[in-house]
Design a protein around this motif. Structure first.
Motif, PDB file in Angstrom:
ATOM      1  N   GLU A   1       0.829  -1.211   0.000  1.00 14.72           N
ATOM      2  CA  GLU A   1       0.000   0.000   0.000  1.00 14.72           C
ATOM      3  C   GLU A   1       0.861   1.257   0.000  1.00 14.72           C
ATOM      4  O   GLU A   1       0.514   2.253  -0.635  1.00 14.72           O
ATOM      5  N   ARG A   2       1.966   1.223   0.703  1.00 17.49           N
ATOM      6  CA  ARG A   2       2.861   2.379   0.734  1.00 17.49           C
ATOM      7  C   ARG A   2       3.401   2.663  -0.670  1.00 17.49           C
ATOM      8  O   ARG A   2       3.414   3.809  -1.125  1.00 17.49           O
ATOM      9  N   ILE A   3       3.812   1.614  -1.364  1.00 23.33           N
ATOM     10  CA  ILE A   3       4.323   1.779  -2.733  1.00 23.33           C
ATOM     11  C   ILE A   3       3.216   2.282  -3.653  1.00 23.33           C
ATOM     12  O   ILE A   3       3.434   3.179  -4.476  1.00 23.33           O
ATOM     13  N   LEU A   4       2.015   1.726  -3.477  1.00 24.47           N
ATOM     14  CA  LEU A   4       0.881   2.167  -4.286  1.00 24.47           C
ATOM     15  C   LEU A   4       0.587   3.646  -4.035  1.00 24.47           C
ATOM     16  O   LEU A   4       0.366   4.415  -4.969  1.00 24.47           O
ATOM     17  N   HIS A   5       0.622   4.055  -2.784  1.00 23.58           N
ATOM     18  CA  HIS A   5       0.378   5.456  -2.441  1.00 23.58           C
ATOM     19  C   HIS A   5       1.447   6.369  -3.059  1.00 23.58           C
ATOM     20  O   HIS A   5       1.127   7.441  -3.576  1.00 23.58           O
ATOM     21  N   GLU A   6       2.696   5.931  -3.021  1.00 25.57           N
ATOM     22  CA  GLU A   6       3.778   6.724  -3.614  1.00 25.57           C
ATOM     23  C   GLU A   6       3.582   6.869  -5.122  1.00 25.57           C
ATOM     24  O   GLU A   6       3.790   7.946  -5.688  1.00 25.57           O
ATOM     25  N   ARG A   7       3.178   5.777  -5.782  1.00 21.62           N
ATOM     26  CA  ARG A   7       2.943   5.851  -7.232  1.00 21.62           C
ATOM     27  C   ARG A   7       1.801   6.806  -7.558  1.00 21.62           C
ATOM     28  O   ARG A   7       1.860   7.554  -8.531  1.00 21.62           O
ATOM     29  N   PHE A   8       0.753   6.773  -6.730  1.00 21.29           N
ATOM     30  CA  PHE A   8      -0.366   7.683  -6.929  1.00 21.29           C
ATOM     31  C   PHE A   8       0.073   9.132  -6.703  1.00 21.29           C
ATOM     32  O   PHE A   8      -0.292  10.035  -7.469  1.00 21.29           O
ATOM     33  N   ALA A   9       0.881   9.350  -5.671  1.00 20.23           N
ATOM     34  CA  ALA A   9       1.357  10.705  -5.378  1.00 20.23           C
ATOM     35  C   ALA A   9       2.249  11.243  -6.492  1.00 20.23           C
ATOM     36  O   ALA A   9       2.240  12.445  -6.774  1.00 20.23           O
ATOM     37  N   ARG A  10       3.011  10.373  -7.139  1.00 15.00           N
ATOM     38  CA  ARG A  10       3.866  10.823  -8.246  1.00 15.00           C
ATOM     39  C   ARG A  10       3.099  10.982  -9.556  1.00 15.00           C
ATOM     40  O   ARG A  10       3.638  11.489 -10.541  1.00 15.00           O
ATOM     41  N   GLY A  11       1.847  10.536  -9.589  1.00 11.01           N
ATOM     42  CA  GLY A  11       1.040  10.671 -10.791  1.00 11.01           C
ATOM     43  C   GLY A  11       1.216   9.532 -11.772  1.00 11.01           C
ATOM     44  O   GLY A  11       0.794   9.633 -12.923  1.00 11.01           O
ATOM     45  N   GLU A  12       1.819   8.441 -11.359  1.00  9.38           N
ATOM     46  CA  GLU A  12       2.022   7.300 -12.253  1.00  9.38           C
ATOM     47  C   GLU A  12       0.729   6.543 -12.510  1.00  9.38           C
ATOM     48  O   GLU A  12       0.590   5.892 -13.551  1.00  9.38           O
ATOM     49  N   ILE A  13      -0.209   6.590 -11.556  1.00 11.50           N
ATOM     50  CA  ILE A  13      -1.507   5.934 -11.729  1.00 11.50           C
ATOM     51  C   ILE A  13      -2.595   6.941 -11.374  1.00 11.50           C
ATOM     52  O   ILE A  13      -2.379   7.883 -10.619  1.00 11.50           O
ATOM     53  N   ASP A  14      -3.788   6.711 -11.944  1.00  6.85           N
ATOM     54  CA  ASP A  14      -4.886   7.624 -11.655  1.00  6.85           C
ATOM     55  C   ASP A  14      -5.690   7.126 -10.448  1.00  6.85           C
ATOM     56  O   ASP A  14      -5.426   6.062  -9.901  1.00  6.85           O
ATOM     57  N   GLU A  15      -6.682   7.917 -10.065  1.00  2.25           N
ATOM     58  CA  GLU A  15      -7.445   7.609  -8.850  1.00  2.25           C
ATOM     59  C   GLU A  15      -8.222   6.304  -8.969  1.00  2.25           C
ATOM     60  O   GLU A  15      -8.317   5.541  -8.012  1.00  2.25           O
ATOM     61  N   THR A  16      -8.762   6.022 -10.141  1.00  2.67           N
ATOM     62  CA  THR A  16      -9.531   4.797 -10.342  1.00  2.67           C
ATOM     63  C   THR A  16      -8.646   3.569 -10.151  1.00  2.67           C
ATOM     64  O   THR A  16      -9.011   2.625  -9.441  1.00  2.67           O
ATOM     65  N   GLU A  17      -7.480   3.602 -10.768  1.00  2.00           N
ATOM     66  CA  GLU A  17      -6.560   2.466 -10.640  1.00  2.00           C
ATOM     67  C   GLU A  17      -6.059   2.351  -9.199  1.00  2.00           C
ATOM     68  O   GLU A  17      -5.945   1.259  -8.655  1.00  2.00           O
TER      69      GLU A  17
ATOM     70  N   THR B   1      -7.638   3.244  -6.436  1.00  2.00           N
ATOM     71  CA  THR B   1      -8.713   2.706  -5.593  1.00  2.00           C
ATOM     72  C   THR B   1      -8.897   1.213  -5.833  1.00  2.00           C
ATOM     73  O   THR B   1      -9.064   0.435  -4.886  1.00  2.00           O
ATOM     74  N   ALA B   2      -8.857   0.802  -7.091  1.00  2.00           N
ATOM     75  CA  ALA B   2      -9.046  -0.615  -7.410  1.00  2.00           C
ATOM     76  C   ALA B   2      -7.906  -1.464  -6.843  1.00  2.00           C
ATOM     77  O   ALA B   2      -8.140  -2.528  -6.255  1.00  2.00           O
ATOM     78  N   ARG B   3      -6.687  -1.018  -6.988  1.00  2.00           N
ATOM     79  CA  ARG B   3      -5.545  -1.792  -6.484  1.00  2.00           C
ATOM     80  C   ARG B   3      -5.517  -1.828  -4.952  1.00  2.00           C
ATOM     81  O   ARG B   3      -5.187  -2.838  -4.351  1.00  2.00           O
ATOM     82  N   ARG B   4      -5.856  -0.705  -4.325  1.00  4.71           N
ATOM     83  CA  ARG B   4      -5.889  -0.681  -2.862  1.00  4.71           C
ATOM     84  C   ARG B   4      -6.964  -1.625  -2.337  1.00  4.71           C
ATOM     85  O   ARG B   4      -6.755  -2.365  -1.375  1.00  4.71           O
ATOM     86  N   SER B   5      -8.098  -1.642  -2.996  1.00  4.67           N
ATOM     87  CA  SER B   5      -9.181  -2.562  -2.599  1.00  4.67           C
ATOM     88  C   SER B   5      -8.737  -4.026  -2.773  1.00  4.67           C
ATOM     89  O   SER B   5      -9.018  -4.873  -1.947  1.00  4.67           O
TER      90      SER B   5
ATOM     91  N   LEU C   1      -5.712  -5.120  -2.604  1.00  6.75           N
ATOM     92  CA  LEU C   1      -4.730  -5.453  -1.573  1.00  6.75           C
ATOM     93  C   LEU C   1      -5.382  -5.724  -0.222  1.00  6.75           C
ATOM     94  O   LEU C   1      -4.981  -6.616   0.512  1.00  6.75           O
ATOM     95  N   ARG C   2      -6.393  -4.955   0.084  1.00  8.80           N
ATOM     96  CA  ARG C   2      -7.035  -5.107   1.395  1.00  8.80           C
ATOM     97  C   ARG C   2      -7.998  -6.289   1.452  1.00  8.80           C
ATOM     98  O   ARG C   2      -8.228  -6.842   2.514  1.00  8.80           O
ATOM     99  N   HIS C   3      -8.573  -6.643   0.334  1.00 10.58           N
ATOM    100  CA  HIS C   3      -9.548  -7.742   0.294  1.00 10.58           C
ATOM    101  C   HIS C   3      -9.210  -8.720  -0.828  1.00 10.58           C
ATOM    102  O   HIS C   3      -9.921  -8.802  -1.828  1.00 10.58           O
ATOM    103  N   PRO C   4      -8.145  -9.498  -0.685  1.00  8.52           N
ATOM    104  CA  PRO C   4      -7.798 -10.453  -1.748  1.00  8.52           C
ATOM    105  C   PRO C   4      -8.829 -11.572  -1.814  1.00  8.52           C
ATOM    106  O   PRO C   4      -9.411 -11.968  -0.819  1.00  8.52           O
ATOM    107  N   GLU C   5      -9.052 -12.056  -3.012  1.00 13.94           N
ATOM    108  CA  GLU C   5     -10.056 -13.111  -3.194  1.00 13.94           C
ATOM    109  C   GLU C   5      -9.416 -14.452  -3.317  1.00 13.94           C
ATOM    110  O   GLU C   5      -8.419 -14.743  -3.726  1.00 13.94           O
TER     111      GLU C   5
END
Length: 84
Positions: free
Chosen positions: A56-72, A74-78, A80-84
């Protein structure tokens, strides 16, 4: 007077003193080693983190740098938190 003519302590006392010196210095060395190996309280293990924390920390850093958008983000964070 205590000389070498047999009126002194004798060989047994010298052996006992040598053994006591070994025990004493062995104890001193043991205490020093134990003190050096002990972990200070402020360097102990940190709080237990969930396994997804680093991801999640890496995902947050990528989002902060603008490498991924908000939709991606949110989907990746979800995922990570709720794997199926």
């Amino acid at each position: 007077m205590y000389g070498w003519d047999g009126n002194g302590w004798g060989a047994g006392a010298w052996i006992a003193m040598a053994l006591m010196m070994l025990v004493f210095w062995g104890g001193v060395v043991t205490v020093v080693i134990l003190l050096l190996r002990r972990t200070p309280p402020h360097q102990g293990p940190g709080p237990v983190r969930p396994p997804h924390y680093d991801a999640e920390r890496i995902l947050h850093e990528r989002f902060a740098r603008g490498e991924i958008d908000e939709t991606e983000y949110t989907a990746r964070r979800s995922a990570l938190r709720h794997p199926e």
